[in-house]
Design an enzyme around this catalytic site. Structure first.
Site, short mmCIF file in Angstrom:
data_model
loop_
_atom_site.label_atom_id
_atom_site.label_comp_id
_atom_site.label_asym_id
_atom_site.label_seq_id
_atom_site.Cartn_x
_atom_site.Cartn_y
_atom_site.Cartn_z
NE ARG A 179 -4.54 -2.12 0.51
CZ ARG A 179 -5.34 -1.16 1.03
NH1 ARG A 179 -5.61 -0.94 1.55
NH2 ARG A 179 -6.14 -2.12 1.37
NE ARG B 161 -7.00 5.50 2.10
CZ ARG B 161 -8.29 4.68 3.41
NH1 ARG B 161 -9.36 4.93 2.97
NH2 ARG B 161 -7.74 3.23 3.52
NE ARG C 168 -9.98 7.82 -3.57
CZ ARG C 168 -11.21 7.52 -3.17
NH1 ARG C 168 -11.95 8.85 -3.81
NH2 ARG C 168 -11.63 7.41 -2.60
CG ASP D 131 -9.13 -3.22 -4.16
OD1 ASP D 131 -8.67 -2.10 -3.54
OD2 ASP D 131 -10.31 -3.80 -3.97
CE1 TYR E 123 -13.18 -7.13 2.13
CE2 TYR E 123 -11.55 -8.54 0.84
CZ TYR E 123 -11.62 -7.82 1.70
OH TYR E 123 -11.09 -6.75 3.07
O1 1CP Z 1 -0.21 0.69 -3.09
C1 1CP Z 1 -0.51 -0.27 -3.42
O2 1CP Z 1 -0.20 -1.21 -2.68
C2 1CP Z 1 -1.20 -0.60 -3.79
C3 1CP Z 1 -2.60 -0.73 -4.46
C4 1CP Z 1 -3.50 -1.40 -3.37
C5 1CP Z 1 -3.73 -2.76 -3.37
C6 1CP Z 1 -2.36 -4.04 -3.71
C7 1CP Z 1 -4.95 -1.03 -3.48
C8 1CP Z 1 -4.75 0.23 -3.25
N1 1CP Z 1 -5.22 -1.82 -2.51
C9 1CP Z 1 -4.73 -3.25 -2.84
C10 1CP Z 1 -5.29 -4.86 -2.14
C11 1CP Z 1 -6.05 -4.81 -1.70
N2 1CP Z 1 -7.48 -4.65 -1.27
C12 1CP Z 1 -5.72 -5.74 -0.32
C13 1CP Z 1 -5.22 -6.93 -0.03
C14 1CP Z 1 -3.90 -6.63 0.83
C15 1CP Z 1 -4.63 -6.09 2.77
O3 1CP Z 1 -4.74 -7.01 2.95
O4 1CP Z 1 -4.58 -4.40 2.13
C16 1CP Z 1 -7.13 -5.94 0.13
C17 1CP Z 1 -8.28 -6.44 1.09
C18 1CP Z 1 -7.99 -4.92 -0.80
C19 1CP Z 1 -9.53 -4.34 0.21
C20 1CP Z 1 -10.43 -3.40 -0.23
N3 1CP Z 1 -9.50 -2.11 -0.74
C21 1CP Z 1 -10.23 -2.17 1.55
C22 1CP Z 1 -10.69 -3.53 2.91
C23 1CP Z 1 -11.67 -3.34 2.78
C24 1CP Z 1 -11.83 -3.82 4.54
O5 1CP Z 1 -12.41 -3.33 5.12
O6 1CP Z 1 -11.50 -5.25 4.68
C25 1CP Z 1 -10.14 -1.05 1.26
C26 1CP Z 1 -10.06 0.30 2.12
C27 1CP Z 1 -10.20 -0.79 0.18
C28 1CP Z 1 -9.72 0.45 -1.18
C29 1CP Z 1 -7.84 0.77 -1.44
N4 1CP Z 1 -7.41 -0.02 -1.90
C30 1CP Z 1 -5.72 0.69 -1.94
C31 1CP Z 1 -6.55 1.77 -1.43
C32 1CP Z 1 -5.19 3.21 -1.86
C33 1CP Z 1 -7.97 1.70 -0.88
C34 1CP Z 1 -7.99 3.16 0.46
C35 1CP Z 1 -8.98 3.46 -0.89
C36 1CP Z 1 -8.74 5.33 -1.27
O7 1CP Z 1 -8.33 6.06 -2.33
O8 1CP Z 1 -9.95 5.90 -0.46
#
Ligand code: 1CP
Length: 362
Positions: A42, A46, A55, A92, A168
């Site tokens: 990540r 943010r 964003r 994502d 999910y």
């Molecule tokens: O920089 C990076 O790592 C690349 C981008 C990336 C990756 C690899 C994002 C951007 N998401 C992911 C993978 C991801 N997404 C995972 C696996 C890794 C982990 O466990 O963290 C999972 C479970 C998600 C699902 C997801 N997407 C969640 C979690 C939800 C939950 O409640 O369990 C969330 C909040 C997102 C949104 C998201 N994805 C990425 C970002 C930067 C964001 C935040 C959104 C925003 O900018 O508002």
């Protein structure tokens, strides 16, 4: 020079300039780099003001994921700031259900929302034959990133592991223990198996497309693997990952695969042995000595700094970085966090971390 050597060097130009890719493709007996290659899960996100700016411009989160120009920009932002050895495609894991026709929404201040998949009828509505309409935006992003990234930086593509993505899809959101998917797996095993099978095939296609577009390494995130019993883990995490690795290697035998079965404790060893992943992402709870003794002889270890310690910063951060590097420096190690960076993390702490890593290794 033998034919084999000629072919290899033609296939992998610039590889000696890429410390991250070199570590993943070198032989166990090759000399190790003076400091471990580093990137952070990540790393685009943010906690960076420049990310928040883009964003806002993009509108919704998925608009950002599907806009190749903006997605490439946020992928490269942390490389500009910190000079990480690898960039990870900005996207994502939930792009996959979106491409299968189970539309995904991100509401402000909340996590992802999908219409929950409850039964065989819901499953029948998914359409795995038409995913390229969505995936092509991602492939275009990869292509763009590749043309803008410094030569020494490796590009990582990724997807979610079938079980984690399924959690999910079934619940329609993140939950504390992903019970809905686990219930479906017990109650309606055939349907859950069909869903996992569809995700295995789609993931192979998707990763293959990312590699064809220019991804040099891929990582598969199984963030929820730890909620399963050992038998369920074998069926829903291990076996699908074996199929993904085998499927991908048919097309791209040289491309390293990193697996991240987060927080599965002693099952990490079986995962590495059965899948043959080229590296394994270790979560924060895994003891360093165990990683060194049980995993490092088998594969490259990646991890495992506590994201909370990075948020906190200070002398404890420096001490822990030293201890991670000292413990793992006898084998192949990629420095990373044990899970994604927390959005409140001060960007200066990340700069400090990179300094500590390079200083600790001398
Ligand atoms: O920089 C990076 O790592 C690349 C981008 C990336 C990756 C690899 C994002 C951007 N998401 C992911 C993978 C991801 N997404 C995972 C696996 C890794 C982990 O466990 O963290 C999972 C479970 C998600 C699902 C997801 N997407 C969640 C979690 C939800 C939950 O409640 O369990 C969330 C909040 C997102 C949104 C998201 N994805 C990425 C970002 C930067 C964001 C935040 C959104 C925003 O900018 O508002």
């Amino acid at each position: 020079m033998t034919g084999e050597q000629t072919e290899k060097s033609a296939e992998q130009p610039n590889q000696h300039h890429k410390p991250f890719l070199s570590l993943l493709t070198q032989k166990e007996t090759d000399p190790l780099p003076s400091s471990p290659p580093v990137w952070m899960m990540r790393q685009a996100g943010r906690y960076l003001p420049e990310y928040r700016e883009v964003r806002k411009q993009a509108g919704g989160f998925l608009n950002l994921c599907y806009n190749p120009e903006l997605a490439a920009e946020v992928t490269i932002q942390p490389i500009r700031r910190y000079g990480f050895d690898a960039a990870i495609l900005f996207s994502d894991i939930l792009v996959v259900p979106d491409a299968l026709g189970q539309s995904v929404r991100f509401e402000t201040g909340e996590g992802p929302r999908l219409d929950p998949l409850a039964n065989a009828a819901d499953l029948a509505r998914l359409d795995p034959s038409n995913t390229d309409k969505i995936f092509s935006h991602v492939y275009e992003t990869v292509d763009r990133i590749k043309s803008e990234l410094p030569d020494e930086t490796t590009l990582i593509g990724f997807c979610g592991a079938p079980f984690t993505v399924a959690t999910y899809m079934v619940a329609g959101r993140g939950t504390p223990d992903q019970a809905p998917a686990r219930m479906m797996a017990y109650r309606d095993r055939d349907s859950f198996q069909k869903l996992i099978d569809m995700l295995v095939d789609t993931s192979i296609d998707y990763l293959r497309g990312q590699i064809d577009a220019g991804a040099e390494v891929v990582q598969v995130f199984d963030s929820w693997a730890s909620v399963l019993s050992d038998d369920e883990f074998d069926q829903w995490c291990l076996e699908p990952m074996v199929r993904i690795c085998n499927g991908l290697r048919q097309y791209h035998p040289q491309v390293p695969i990193i697996g991240f079965p987060r927080a599965v404790g002693p099952l990490y060893r079986r995962y590495v042995e059965k899948t043959g992943v080229n590296a394994v992402g270790c979560d924060t709870s895994l003891p360093l000595e165990w990683m060194r003794d049980e995993l490092q002889p088998l594969t490259v270890v990646q991890g495992n700094l506590d994201p909370i310690l990075l948020l906190n910063g200070g002398p404890q951060l420096e001490q822990r970085v030293k201890r991670i590097i000292e413990t793992l420096s006898g084998g192949r190690h990629i420095f990373n966090l044990g899970h994604g960076i927390i959005k409140e993390t001060p960007p200066e702490h990340v700069a400090q971390l990179v300094e500590y890593i390079r200083a600790a290794a001398g």
